[in-house]
Design a protein around this motif. Structure first.
Motif, mmCIF file in Angstrom:
data_model
loop_
_atom_site.group_PDB
_atom_site.id
_atom_site.type_symbol
_atom_site.label_atom_id
_atom_site.label_comp_id
_atom_site.label_asym_id
_atom_site.label_seq_id
_atom_site.Cartn_x
_atom_site.Cartn_y
_atom_site.Cartn_z
ATOM 1 N N GLY A 1 0.698 -1.282 0.062
ATOM 2 C CA GLY A 1 0.038 -0.025 -0.126
ATOM 3 C C GLY A 1 0.806 1.328 -0.093
ATOM 4 N N ARG A 2 2.035 1.138 -0.671
ATOM 5 C CA ARG A 2 2.710 2.330 -0.833
ATOM 6 C C ARG A 2 3.199 2.823 -2.134
ATOM 7 N NH1 ARG A 2 5.801 1.619 4.147
ATOM 8 N NH2 ARG A 2 7.187 3.599 3.843
ATOM 9 N N THR A 3 3.682 4.078 -2.107
ATOM 10 C CA THR A 3 4.162 4.695 -3.575
ATOM 11 C C THR A 3 5.436 4.825 -3.501
ATOM 12 O OG1 THR A 3 1.971 5.517 -3.915
ATOM 13 C CG2 THR A 3 3.742 6.428 -5.221
ATOM 14 N N VAL A 4 6.478 4.724 -4.463
ATOM 15 C CA VAL A 4 7.821 4.768 -4.460
ATOM 16 C C VAL A 4 8.054 5.541 -5.954
ATOM 17 C CG1 VAL A 4 8.281 2.630 -5.693
ATOM 18 C CG2 VAL A 4 9.862 3.701 -4.188
ATOM 19 N N GLY A 5 9.341 6.565 -5.915
ATOM 20 C CA GLY A 5 9.759 6.982 -6.834
ATOM 21 C C GLY A 5 10.656 6.364 -7.748
ATOM 22 N N VAL A 6 10.327 6.228 -8.760
ATOM 23 C CA VAL A 6 11.070 5.310 -9.924
ATOM 24 C C VAL A 6 11.807 5.952 -11.037
ATOM 25 C CG1 VAL A 6 10.929 3.561 -11.777
ATOM 26 C CG2 VAL A 6 9.600 3.444 -9.397
ATOM 27 N N MET A 7 13.190 5.866 -11.314
ATOM 28 C CA MET A 7 13.825 6.237 -12.620
ATOM 29 C C MET A 7 13.938 5.147 -13.340
ATOM 30 S SD MET A 7 16.515 9.071 -10.987
ATOM 31 C CE MET A 7 15.950 9.981 -12.763
ATOM 32 N N VAL A 8 14.077 5.216 -14.682
ATOM 33 C CA VAL A 8 14.316 4.136 -15.715
ATOM 34 C C VAL A 8 15.633 4.544 -16.058
ATOM 35 C CG1 VAL A 8 13.580 3.390 -17.869
ATOM 36 C CG2 VAL A 8 11.858 4.346 -16.299
ATOM 37 N N ARG A 9 16.399 3.342 -16.002
ATOM 38 C CA ARG A 9 17.759 3.262 -16.529
ATOM 39 C C ARG A 9 17.909 3.042 -17.866
ATOM 40 N NH1 ARG A 9 23.526 1.425 -13.771
ATOM 41 N NH2 ARG A 9 24.687 1.768 -15.729
ATOM 42 N N VAL A 10 18.479 4.014 -18.682
ATOM 43 C CA VAL A 10 18.531 3.616 -20.065
ATOM 44 C C VAL A 10 20.147 3.420 -20.812
ATOM 45 C CG1 VAL A 10 16.522 4.969 -20.327
ATOM 46 C CG2 VAL A 10 18.689 6.132 -20.752
ATOM 47 N N THR A 11 20.206 2.788 -21.531
ATOM 48 C CA THR A 11 21.528 2.951 -22.366
ATOM 49 C C THR A 11 21.373 3.592 -23.827
ATOM 50 O OG1 THR A 11 20.708 0.844 -23.602
ATOM 51 C CG2 THR A 11 21.922 0.595 -21.454
ATOM 52 N N ALA A 12 22.265 4.606 -23.910
ATOM 53 C CA ALA A 12 22.320 5.728 -24.778
ATOM 54 C C ALA A 12 23.324 5.342 -25.860
ATOM 55 C CB ALA A 12 22.832 6.957 -24.229
ATOM 56 N N GLY A 13 23.889 4.036 -25.933
ATOM 57 C CA GLY A 13 24.727 3.728 -26.909
ATOM 58 C C GLY A 13 25.981 4.339 -26.988
ATOM 59 N N VAL A 14 26.531 4.872 -25.841
ATOM 60 C CA VAL A 14 27.733 5.691 -25.658
ATOM 61 C C VAL A 14 28.551 5.046 -24.846
ATOM 62 C CG1 VAL A 14 28.752 7.981 -25.015
ATOM 63 C CG2 VAL A 14 26.448 7.972 -25.965
ATOM 64 N N GLU A 15 29.941 4.651 -25.473
ATOM 65 C CA GLU A 15 30.857 3.963 -24.840
ATOM 66 C C GLU A 15 31.853 4.882 -24.207
ATOM 67 O OE1 GLU A 15 33.657 -0.243 -25.236
ATOM 68 O OE2 GLU A 15 32.229 0.493 -26.395
ATOM 69 N N ALA A 16 32.024 4.995 -22.880
ATOM 70 C CA ALA A 16 33.225 5.963 -22.411
ATOM 71 C C ALA A 16 34.645 5.369 -22.860
ATOM 72 C CB ALA A 16 32.911 6.151 -20.909
ATOM 73 N N HIS A 17 35.371 6.362 -22.738
ATOM 74 C CA HIS A 17 36.636 5.831 -23.191
ATOM 75 C C HIS A 17 37.346 5.611 -21.740
ATOM 76 C CE1 HIS A 17 40.539 6.106 -24.754
ATOM 77 N NE2 HIS A 17 41.153 6.832 -23.875
#
Length: 468
Positions: free
Chosen positions: A175-191
């Motif tokens: 019976g609770r509500t929680v904040g959610v973020m959606v992790r996305v992959t942007a197709g960028v590979e860091a050096h």
């Protein structure tokens, strides 16, 4: 650069002469300030941190030991807080976390990123404000999700469709509500090293923007009654020294943010751009100043938002190792010194210390480079190219691959390795049944125990094969 060799980097052409960037110092006793915490000094060859000479610290607490500079840690945390004053700054608990550090973070006004039930338990024990906790992870258990919702964590970063369903069921049951973020992959590979580059498509984290999965995940979170959609989360890697990768990633993530406004009909209030900023392990590294990073990243986001005609969301950043990494060093005692004659008249000096891959696995795991200095005395001997190795029954048990130490290094000397605050104690093991070292805090000439040294009793406590 050394060429590849089937037996590993240590056998490659040129490896015996050290890396191209390593320069023979005029004074092997001198410190390179960039590599050390801000209070580190040397007096007649004796290294002090936080006003505590390391020989004194070892006499009181033994070796090996991690040495945590409280003033330096707080200073770096404050520098990111102030530079990113319009952001929420999330400290990476996986880099190094304990109740003391959690309380320092709370004092300094930072938020905390955890990625396991154990890290969440540390935050709870420390009394850390749960609304400032973010919970990461690509395979959170049902029990972990339940505990996070019960405690009221500020946000859970979802990483799969299964997790969205699981979390929605948990919130409905409680019976609770929680904040959610959606992790996305942007197709960028860091050096960065392949194993710690996390935003290219072929890896376990996040929802792909390119495939459409990210937009679908946003829809499902938005439609779930117990989930409050906060925004998108992107992380392009670790040990990053510039903002070029963030520019490409931000463009793609903000474009998705704009699509959500248009197609889902909701303007998400937040966005997390990750971070993973680099530190100086050796003289080849050139980390950026937090203020410089903040200015450049903010310009990138503002420019993209103007072009898309959207409001700049509330931003979060995750400095990663950049806070705790330089704030800690590890001190060892030398046990043996061995000179090995090699082809071409070359000599390799092996300096064996009383720790190794059980307290710092990164050299073996990532081929990471570290630096070192003699911490207990001065020396007039010319520098000699040395390899600091551990005590474990592994040829790859190397702490510092190449470093110039005084040519008269001998048993009983103390060797200190800077930059060991991140992913050393947190990845430490009991390999060969070694006891994990303590973390000793230092400040204003005094020491205090942050994590005590493990004992043989600790080691045997889980071995239930023989009853007492």
């Amino acid at each position: 650069m050394p060429t590849a060799h089937p037996s590993g980097w240590a056998h490659a052409d040129g490896a015996l002469r050290g890396p191209h960037w390593l320069r023979e110092p005029s004074d092997p006793d001198a410190l390179v300030p960039l590599l050390w915490s801000r209070t580190a000094t040397k007096d007649d060859g004796v290294l002090s941190v936080g006003g505590v000479p390391l020989p004194e610290l070892v006499r009181e607490h033994g070796s090996p030991a991690y040495v945590l500079d409280e003033a330096d840690f707080r200073s770096r945390a404050g520098a990111f807080r102030d530079a990113f004053s319009d952001y929420d700054v999330y400290y990476a608990g996986k880099a190094f976390l304990c109740t003391t550090v959690a309380r320092w973070l709370a004092d300094e006004g930072l938020s905390l990123d955890v990625c396991s039930g154990g890290e969440l338990a540390v935050a709870e024990r420390a009394g850390f404000p749960m609304e400032r906790v973010g919970f990461h992870g690509n395979n959170k258990t049902l029990g972990e999700l339940e505990r996070a919702v019960e405690l009221g964590v500020g946000r859970i970063i979802v990483d799969s469709f299964h997790e969205i369903e699981r979390l929605a069921a948990v919130t409905a049951e409680l019976g609770r509500t929680v904040g959610v973020m959606v992790r996305v992959t942007a197709g960028v590979e860091a050096h960065t090293h392949e194993y710690i580059a996390t935003a290219h498509e072929d890896q376990k984290f996040g929802f792909s923007i390119a495939s459409g999965n990210a937009l679908e995940a946003v829809r499902r979170v938005h439609d779930a009654p117990g989930l409050r959609l906060l925004g998108l989360h992107s992380h392009i890697g670790s040990q990053i020294f510039d903002t070029s990768g963030f520019e490409v990633a931000a463009r793609r993530v903000l474009a998705l943010h704009a699509r959500v406004v248009e197609e889902v009909g909701v303007e998400m209030p937040e966005m997390d751009l990750g971070g993973g900023f680099g530190i100086a392990y050796t003289t080849q590294d050139d980390p950026s100043d937090p203020a410089q990073l903040a200015t450049e990243i903010s310009k990138i986001v503002e420019h993209e938002c103007r072009g898309l005609g959207i409001t700049v969301p509330r931003l979060s950043i995750e400095p990663g190792r950049a806070i705790v990494g330089p704030s800690m060093c590890t001190v060892y005692e030398v046990g043996t010194v061995k000179e090995v004659a090699l082809d071409g008249g070359l000599v390799r000096t092996y300096v064996s210390v009383d720790g190794g891959m059980s307290d710092n696995i990164r050299t073996a795991l990532y081929d990471a480079d570290y630096s070192a200095t003699i911490a207990s005395r001065s020396s007039g001997a010319p520098p000699a190219l040395s390899r600091v190795v551990g005590m474990h029954c592994e040829a790859g048990d190397i702490v510092v691959k190449d470093e110039f130490l005084p040519g008269d290094v001998r048993p009983g000397d103390l060797v200190a390795v800077p930059g060991t605050g991140a992913y050393c104690r947190s990845m430490a093991s009991n390999y060969n049944h070694a006891l994990r070292p303590p973390v000793i805090g230092v400040r204003d000439g005094k020491t205090f125990t942050v994590l005590r040294r493990e004992t043989v009793a600790d080691l045997l406590a889980t071995d239930v094969g023989v009853s007492s």
